[in-house]
Design an enzyme around this catalytic site. Structure first.
Site: not given
Length: 383
Positions: A245, A343
């Site tokens: 995992e 931005g």
């Protein structure tokens, strides 16, 4: 051609390419909608199975496609490099944590009932360990199962459970014995069992395409045959699979970073400021090179640990360190990708914005970095 194809056999490269092509055909056109929906369509499981990508690394005798952990790594690298979201990856492949315990320790009846249909894409499984008061401290779970004749009666609650809302069964960690690690068992709880409910679907910062829920168990009765393996051996079954995992989470980490790097390189070549492409600025090039360096280091270390695991080495500590290396890389590289996009990087329409949100979970899930560091210290003899 990817900068990061080295290290794979020709067969693994073909598997990686299949994952990339599947993504372009079946995932990319729909991923934004799945993020808005907050879950994946069930038919995606069937498509993955039909493409031979759902059961990679799972033995053929239980319905898988065969192969090793390294084959899973190759496929997952392809998925992530092609732009999967963290939530889509976690939800589509939740069986990676839901069924290994059953395959390794469960009865033939459990394998035939739950594993085979999951690998064919007909069922969706999840795994429930985390509780409202217990996160990385697995040995302290309190959800209890009591034997009553031919049934187990389960009471308790679980939280942050991936694929639990649309799932058909939950491999549940319960307390059947004494306090601590020695009193934990694993029991399969089917959806629709009286008293077993999804208390609520959880809203998250990232992993939006993954349905995550809180589960309630109130006098839930399941047959004794739903016990996975031996009673009170559940903690060891869970621990056995923590290595893989954590390698999967490391792969997801450097995969996010790899994708953010590719998106940033292209954006910096296309975006012009002050009369020239961004990439013509030395400070930008230096940042891209550093992003590449960190991805390469995280990838190399993760795959080395995976290779050692396949070779039969004990790599519990190394898996902890690989996860930390890769997820720290993911967090840093995603942050730099947003910065380089300016931005636009802060806009929901920008893919790097999604990766920025998704990677923040990785130092928490599968064992928080602080907990795994302490575990590594003990295993390495530093405590």
């Amino acid at each position: 051609m990817s900068t990061f194809n080295h290290g794979w056999t020709p067969e693994q490269l073909a598997l990686k390419q299949s994952a990339i092509e599947f993504t372009r055909r079946e995932v990319t056109p729909h991923l934004d909608q799945w993020e808005k929906d907050g879950e994946l369509p069930r038919e995606l499981q069937k498509r993955l199975a039909h493409a031979g990508l759902l059961g990679v690394g799972v033995p053929e005798e239980v319905g898988g496609d065969g192969g090793t952990l390294l084959d899973i790594c190759a496929a997952q690298e392809g998925f992530m490099e092609a732009g999967w979201s963290g939530g889509a990856m976690a939800s589509a492949f939740t069986h990676g944590i839901a069924i290994p315990h059953i395959i390794q320790n469960g009865s033939q009846e459990l394998i035939d009932t739950w594993v085979r249909p999951t690998l064919s894409g007909d069922l969706i499984g999840s795994m429930a360990v985390t509780e409202p008061g217990t996160g990385s401290d697995v040995a302290s779970i309190s959800t209890r199962a009591v034997r009553d004749g031919d049934h187990w009666v389960i009471n308790g609650a679980k939280t942050f459970i991936t694929s639990s809302v649309r799932g058909d069964f939950v491999t549940t960690a319960v307390r059947t014995g004494e306090a601590g690690a020695h009193g934990i068992s694993m029991i399969v709880v089917p959806k629709g069992t009286p008293g077993f409910t999804v208390s609520r679907k959880l809203d998250k910062m990232g992993w939006l395409a993954s349905d995550t829920g809180e589960l309630s168990y109130v006098d839930v009765r399941v047959p004794v045959g739903n016990l996975v393996g031996q009673e009170n051996h559940g903690f060891y079954y869970i621990a056995e699979n923590f290595v893989t995992e954590r390698i999967f989470l490391a792969l997801m980490g450097y995969g996010h970073a790899m994708r953010c790097l590719a998106l940033s390189v292209q954006y910096c070549k296309d975006r012009e400021t002050f009369g020239k492409p961004l990439v013509k600025n030395q400070v930008v090039r230096a940042k891209l090179v550093e992003m590449h360096r960190q991805v390469a280091v995280a990838r190399g270390y993760t795959l080395e640990v995976a290779q050692r695991y396949v070779a039969g080495e004990n790599v519990i500590a190394e898996a902890c360190l690989a996860k930390q290396t890769a997820v720290d890389t993911a967090v840093w590289v995603a942050d730099q990708a947003v910065q380089l996009h300016g931005g636009m990087g802060y806009m929901r329409e920008s893919e790097v914005e999604r990766h920025y949100r998704d990677v923040r979970l990785l130092p928490i899930g599968g064992g928080a970095t602080e907990v795994l560091t302490d575990l590594a210290a003990k295993l390495l003899g530093y405590s």
